[in-house]
Design an enzyme around this catalytic site. Structure first.
Site, PDB file in Angstrom:
ATOM      1  N   CYS A   1      -1.724   9.945  -8.601  1.00 48.03           N
ATOM      2  CA  CYS A   1      -2.350   8.707  -8.134  1.00 48.03           C
ATOM      3  C   CYS A   1      -3.399   9.094  -7.101  1.00 48.03           C
ATOM      4  O   CYS A   1      -3.068   9.732  -6.096  1.00 48.03           O
ATOM      5  CB  CYS A   1      -1.282   7.804  -7.522  1.00 48.03           C
ATOM      6  SG  CYS A   1      -1.914   6.336  -6.672  1.00 48.03           S
TER       7      CYS A   1
ATOM      8  N   CYS B   1      -9.428   6.980 -10.394  1.00 49.10           N
ATOM      9  CA  CYS B   1      -8.094   6.364 -10.465  1.00 49.10           C
ATOM     10  C   CYS B   1      -7.449   6.852 -11.751  1.00 49.10           C
ATOM     11  O   CYS B   1      -8.102   6.847 -12.810  1.00 49.10           O
ATOM     12  CB  CYS B   1      -8.205   4.839 -10.463  1.00 49.10           C
ATOM     13  SG  CYS B   1      -6.639   3.977 -10.760  1.00 49.10           S
TER      14      CYS B   1
END
Length: 259
Positions: A74, A183
């Site tokens: 992440c 992302c």
């Protein structure tokens, strides 16, 4: 020496499975445990301390499962929490950061775009990375709403296409030749993004680089699983795992559990 313990990965949902796929392709003998914290997605809207606390909770869960290395799959968690995690826990960590530097170094137009969460773009780690790149114009865009749509199984939707057009058209107008995906959810949008951007614009994500770094750290610490066997891959989710299952499909060596 070697280790048969699993590799642990976590993300604020299903996005980090794009990283998991690269690691699994490169290291097919390794067992993995993936934690999808979809209930708290997206991390990009949360405060730095909230991100640190959620990341620590995820790490502790994975360590309870006897993981030998933790991949923070992440961008937001990496850029906001990985330094604290490395200080607190005695286990190797692999982070994921936007691939700004290679894009900047290869850009012919000296203009690149980055699509990322607010949490990543506002982070100290990201801004330090950008400060050193004085030879290129970087167009930053927060991907408001994209993670929520991906988590909701709406990748191929009119709403998604409209948002991507709003975010990407100013970059196209500014003559970017590289688009950095900041992302781990966003690689799943590449087919939709390619319908909008010109063919010469290259899309860069961090998946392969993270997989190579994971292998290198395992080798350095004598933690590679050298046994040739069919790996076992467990995916934990704290919300409806339907979207996760749709993205990964079904396999004899993949199982899904609640946490």
């Amino acid at each position: 020496m070697s280790s048969t313990k699993p590799i642990g990965l976590f993300d604020s949902g299903i996005g980090g499975t794009s990283i998991w796929k690269e690691i699994h392709n490169l290291l097919p003998n390794e067992d993995t445990i993936y934690l999808a914290d979809s209930k708290n997605a997206p991390y990009g809207k949360k405060t730095k301390q909230e991100i640190i606390d959620l990341s620590a909770k995820n790490v502790e869960f994975l360590l309870e499962q006897n993981c030998k290395i933790i991949v923070v799959a992440c961008n937001t968690a990496t850029t906001n929490a990985i330094n604290e995690l490395r200080t607190k826990y005695n286990v190797p960590f692999i982070g994921i950061e936007p691939a700004i530097k290679p894009a900047a170094n290869q850009s012919s137009t000296q203009t690149i775009g980055i699509l990322a969460t607010k949490g990543t773009l506002n982070s100290e780690l990201f801004n330090k990375q950008v400060e050193n790149l004085t030879n290129v114009n970087i167009l930053e865009q927060v991907g408001y709403g994209l993670v929520e749509l991906i988590e909701g199984g709406k990748i191929d939707s009119e709403e998604m296409r409209n948002l991507l057009k709003i975010y990407l058209r100013p970059m196209i107008k500014a003559n970017i030749d590289y688009l950095v995906l900041g992302c781990s959810h966003y690689p799943y949008l590449i087919p939709e993004i390619e319908k909008i951007i010109p063919k010469h614009v290259r899309i860069i994500d961090s998946g392969q680089a993270v997989a190579k770094q994971t292998k290198a750290v395992l080798e350095k610490n004598d933690l590679l699983n050298v046994n040739e066997h069919k790996s076992q891959n467990i995916f934990y989710a704290n919300s409806d795992p339907k979207v996760l299952k749709n993205i990964l499909g079904f396999s004899n060596n993949v199982s899904y559990k609640d946490f």
